[in-house]
Design an enzyme around this catalytic site. Structure first.
Site, PDB file in Angstrom:
ATOM      1  N   ARG A 123       0.843  -1.215   0.000  1.00 45.33           N
ATOM      2  CA  ARG A 123       0.000   0.000   0.000  1.00 45.33           C
ATOM      3  C   ARG A 123       0.875   1.261   0.000  1.00 45.33           C
ATOM      4  O   ARG A 123       0.595   2.235   0.723  1.00 45.33           O
ATOM      5  CB  ARG A 123      -0.930   0.047   1.208  1.00 45.33           C
ATOM      6  N   SER A 170     -10.627   1.044   3.659  1.00 48.87           N
ATOM      7  CA  SER A 170      -9.782   0.768   4.823  1.00 48.87           C
ATOM      8  C   SER A 170      -9.128   2.058   5.301  1.00 48.87           C
ATOM      9  O   SER A 170      -8.521   2.770   4.501  1.00 48.87           O
ATOM     10  CB  SER A 170      -8.673  -0.211   4.462  1.00 48.87           C
ATOM     11  N   GLU A 214      -4.267   4.979   6.150  1.00 52.06           N
ATOM     12  CA  GLU A 214      -4.128   4.697   4.725  1.00 52.06           C
ATOM     13  C   GLU A 214      -4.527   5.890   3.853  1.00 52.06           C
ATOM     14  O   GLU A 214      -3.823   6.219   2.905  1.00 52.06           O
ATOM     15  CB  GLU A 214      -4.951   3.462   4.361  1.00 52.06           C
TER      16      GLU A 214
HETATM   17  P1  NAP Z   1      -9.836 -10.194   5.327  1.00 52.39           P
HETATM   18  O1  NAP Z   1     -10.181 -11.207   4.291  1.00 52.39           O
HETATM   19  O2  NAP Z   1     -10.761  -9.954   6.468  1.00 52.39           O
HETATM   20  O3  NAP Z   1      -8.400 -10.555   5.911  1.00 52.39           O
HETATM   21  C1  NAP Z   1      -7.771  -9.684   6.841  1.00 52.39           C
HETATM   22  C2  NAP Z   1      -6.363  -9.402   6.378  1.00 52.39           C
HETATM   23  O4  NAP Z   1      -5.579 -10.579   6.398  1.00 52.39           O
HETATM   24  C3  NAP Z   1      -6.393  -8.911   4.949  1.00 52.39           C
HETATM   25  O5  NAP Z   1      -6.401  -7.539   4.962  1.00 52.39           O
HETATM   26  C4  NAP Z   1      -5.163  -9.515   4.316  1.00 52.39           C
HETATM   27  O6  NAP Z   1      -4.101  -8.590   4.226  1.00 52.39           O
HETATM   28  C5  NAP Z   1      -4.740 -10.612   5.256  1.00 52.39           C
HETATM   29  N1  NAP Z   1      -4.892 -11.915   4.574  1.00 52.39           N
HETATM   30  C6  NAP Z   1      -6.006 -12.683   4.496  1.00 52.39           C
HETATM   31  N2  NAP Z   1      -5.751 -13.813   3.817  1.00 52.39           N
HETATM   32  C7  NAP Z   1      -4.457 -13.747   3.442  1.00 52.39           C
HETATM   33  C8  NAP Z   1      -3.594 -14.624   2.710  1.00 52.39           C
HETATM   34  N3  NAP Z   1      -4.037 -15.794   2.226  1.00 52.39           N
HETATM   35  N4  NAP Z   1      -2.323 -14.217   2.486  1.00 52.39           N
HETATM   36  C9  NAP Z   1      -1.870 -13.042   2.956  1.00 52.39           C
HETATM   37  N5  NAP Z   1      -2.630 -12.177   3.667  1.00 52.39           N
HETATM   38  C10 NAP Z   1      -3.904 -12.515   3.910  1.00 52.39           C
HETATM   39  O7  NAP Z   1      -9.514  -8.817   4.540  1.00 52.39           O
HETATM   40  P2  NAP Z   1     -10.360  -7.497   4.397  1.00 52.39           P
HETATM   41  O8  NAP Z   1      -9.899  -6.534   5.421  1.00 52.39           O
HETATM   42  O9  NAP Z   1     -11.828  -7.803   4.240  1.00 52.39           O
HETATM   43  O10 NAP Z   1      -9.842  -6.986   3.003  1.00 52.39           O
HETATM   44  C11 NAP Z   1      -9.961  -7.794   1.864  1.00 52.39           C
HETATM   45  C12 NAP Z   1      -8.913  -7.404   0.861  1.00 52.39           C
HETATM   46  O11 NAP Z   1      -9.209  -6.139   0.298  1.00 52.39           O
HETATM   47  C13 NAP Z   1      -7.528  -7.308   1.487  1.00 52.39           C
HETATM   48  O12 NAP Z   1      -6.581  -7.807   0.611  1.00 52.39           O
HETATM   49  C14 NAP Z   1      -7.392  -5.828   1.707  1.00 52.39           C
HETATM   50  O13 NAP Z   1      -6.062  -5.399   1.742  1.00 52.39           O
HETATM   51  C15 NAP Z   1      -8.109  -5.298   0.491  1.00 52.39           C
HETATM   52  N6  NAP Z   1      -8.495  -3.905   0.636  1.00 52.39           N
HETATM   53  C16 NAP Z   1      -7.665  -2.994   0.083  1.00 52.39           C
HETATM   54  C17 NAP Z   1      -7.921  -1.671   0.171  1.00 52.39           C
HETATM   55  C18 NAP Z   1      -6.986  -0.695  -0.469  1.00 52.39           C
HETATM   56  O14 NAP Z   1      -6.060  -1.058  -1.179  1.00 52.39           O
HETATM   57  N7  NAP Z   1      -7.185   0.564  -0.249  1.00 52.39           N
HETATM   58  C19 NAP Z   1      -9.077  -1.239   0.829  1.00 52.39           C
HETATM   59  C20 NAP Z   1      -9.920  -2.190   1.388  1.00 52.39           C
HETATM   60  C21 NAP Z   1      -9.612  -3.540   1.301  1.00 52.39           C
HETATM   61  P3  NAP Z   1      -3.851  -7.667   2.938  1.00 52.39           P
HETATM   62  O15 NAP Z   1      -4.504  -6.411   3.283  1.00 52.39           O
HETATM   63  O16 NAP Z   1      -2.405  -7.551   2.905  1.00 52.39           O
HETATM   64  O17 NAP Z   1      -4.400  -8.309   1.713  1.00 52.39           O
END
Ligand code: NAP
Length: 337
Positions: free
Chosen positions: A162, A235, A330
């Site tokens: 990010r 986020s 963020e």
């Molecule tokens: P989630 O599925 O509830 O999981 C929580 C966190 O654990 C995620 O944010 C993810 O980190 C990490 N995670 C889960 N499974 C993983 C795996 N197999 N390998 C590595 N890391 C893992 O996630 P959530 O908060 O609902 O978000 C879903 C996805 O959308 C995430 O990837 C999140 O980063 C992304 N998102 C991005 C933005 C943005 O770029 N502005 C905004 C909202 C959500 P990571 O965040 O590193 O993936």
């Protein structure tokens, strides 16, 4: 003729719907016009894309530029690949849909991310195991320092989790006008995230990018508030990276704490920390923490930047006091205190 508008209302230009007024604003649709604005403003411009990852303060001095440069061009390459050149003003999700329609694979996990293409490299958008940099070739940007057009490849952008150079030393130093991705004719799905796997079981086979995007869209719609009805900026905190030792000790204190190997240690799910600290669904003034995803802060009606930042601050200091983990914001802040 470039239209520079004085006292421009920004409240409809940010998905948190925060009130703010820019001293001047310019909507530009060509690189030439952008260069003219940069020259006129002597390089002191701020950029606003879709406004989905920004906290707008009430007063924004100087000129806010809205790059609305459109267009998507596909150039076939050998070995089943293609370069996709996209104007910074294209909506990210429209690009995802276009690519799926053209059978170009690689960004299907990034479906439904709000915002414009020009903003995607700034924070190296990512979701469900795919980050922009994995498909990124280069970008074209106008420098606010010299007004020149520059081509920056992946190494030059210094992408991180990010993160990129555009969030650090070069914040406000470039205006991105085009992003070029390298996509593939071969479908190589990333379905290792639990939410996507579960959705796959419901949908059936994820045998095409279209179906994988559909699974991602369903997960996102379920967990994240639609900014049109509940103003938010996605986020609000990055997932922090801690040492293995700290992760092991936190895991003894926090039930169901997830951690994943990452460069420099273990990446924690910040949402779980915030939840464990008791913030899920809570409100402070006119800002609140979303019940289905505590990483998301929402405007409950009439909030100002100070309300949202006070809530973020209260959460971050509580998490720091309890768990000695630093939560980093963020979204970008725009404007003066
Ligand atoms: P989630 O599925 O509830 O999981 C929580 C966190 O654990 C995620 O944010 C993810 O980190 C990490 N995670 C889960 N499974 C993983 C795996 N197999 N390998 C590595 N890391 C893992 O996630 P959530 O908060 O609902 O978000 C879903 C996805 O959308 C995430 O990837 C999140 O980063 C992304 N998102 C991005 C933005 C943005 O770029 N502005 C905004 C909202 C959500 P990571 O965040 O590193 O993936």
């Amino acid at each position: 003729m470039i239209d520079i508008v004085p006292r421009y209302d920004l409240s409809r230009c940010n998905t948190l719907r925060l009130p703010g007024v820019a001293e001047r604003a310019a909507i530009v649709t060509t690189v030439d016009d952008l260069q003219r604005v940069i020259e006129r403003e002597r390089g002191a411009v701020r950029v606003l894309g879709g406004g989905s990852n920004v906290v707008v303060r009430e007063r924004v001095s100087g000129c806010v530029v809205f790059p609305r440069i459109g267009g998507i061009r596909v150039e076939e390459e050998p070995r089943g690949r293609a370069l996709v050149r996209v104007g910074a003003g294209v909506r990210w999700h429209d690009l995802v849909r276009f690519c799926i329609g053209q059978r170009l694979n690689g960004i299907e996990n990034l479906a439904l991310i709000p915002g414009l293409v020009g903003a995607a490299p700034i924070q190296n958008i990512g979701a469900y195991g795919v980050e922009l940099d994995t498909v990124f070739d280069h970008l074209v940007a106008v420098s606010c320092r010299d007004g020149g057009v520059h081509r920056l490849d992946r190494a030059a952008c210094a992408f991180g989790y990010r993160d990129s150079r555009f969030r650090r030393a070069d914040a406000d130093a470039f205006v991105i006008v085009e992003v070029v991705l390298r996509l593939s004719r071969t479908y190589a799905p990333h379905i290792d995230y639990p939410d996507v796997r579960e959705e796959a079981l419901r949908i059936g086979k994820l045998d095409s990018a279209a179906r994988l995007a559909e699974a991602v869209i369903r997960v996102r719609r379920r967990k994240l508030p639609d900014p049109r009805s509940v103003p938010n900026a996605g986020s609000f905190f990055k997932n922090p990276i801690v040492s293995r030792a700290q992760f092991d000790s936190l895991r003894e204190r926090i039930d169901r704490l997830l951690g994943y190997d990452a460069a420099g240690g273990v990446k924690l799910a910040a949402a779980r920390l915030i939840d464990a600290a008791g913030w899920k669904g809570r409100r402070l003034g006119r800002a609140g923490v979303w019940g289905r995803q505590p990483l998301v802060l929402v405007n409950l009606g009439g909030a100002r930047a100070s309300d949202v930042l006070a809530l973020a601050d209260a959460i971050a200091s509580d998490v720091r006091d309890r768990y000695a983990v630093e939560l980093e914001l963020e979204p970008r802040l725009l404007g003066e205190d």
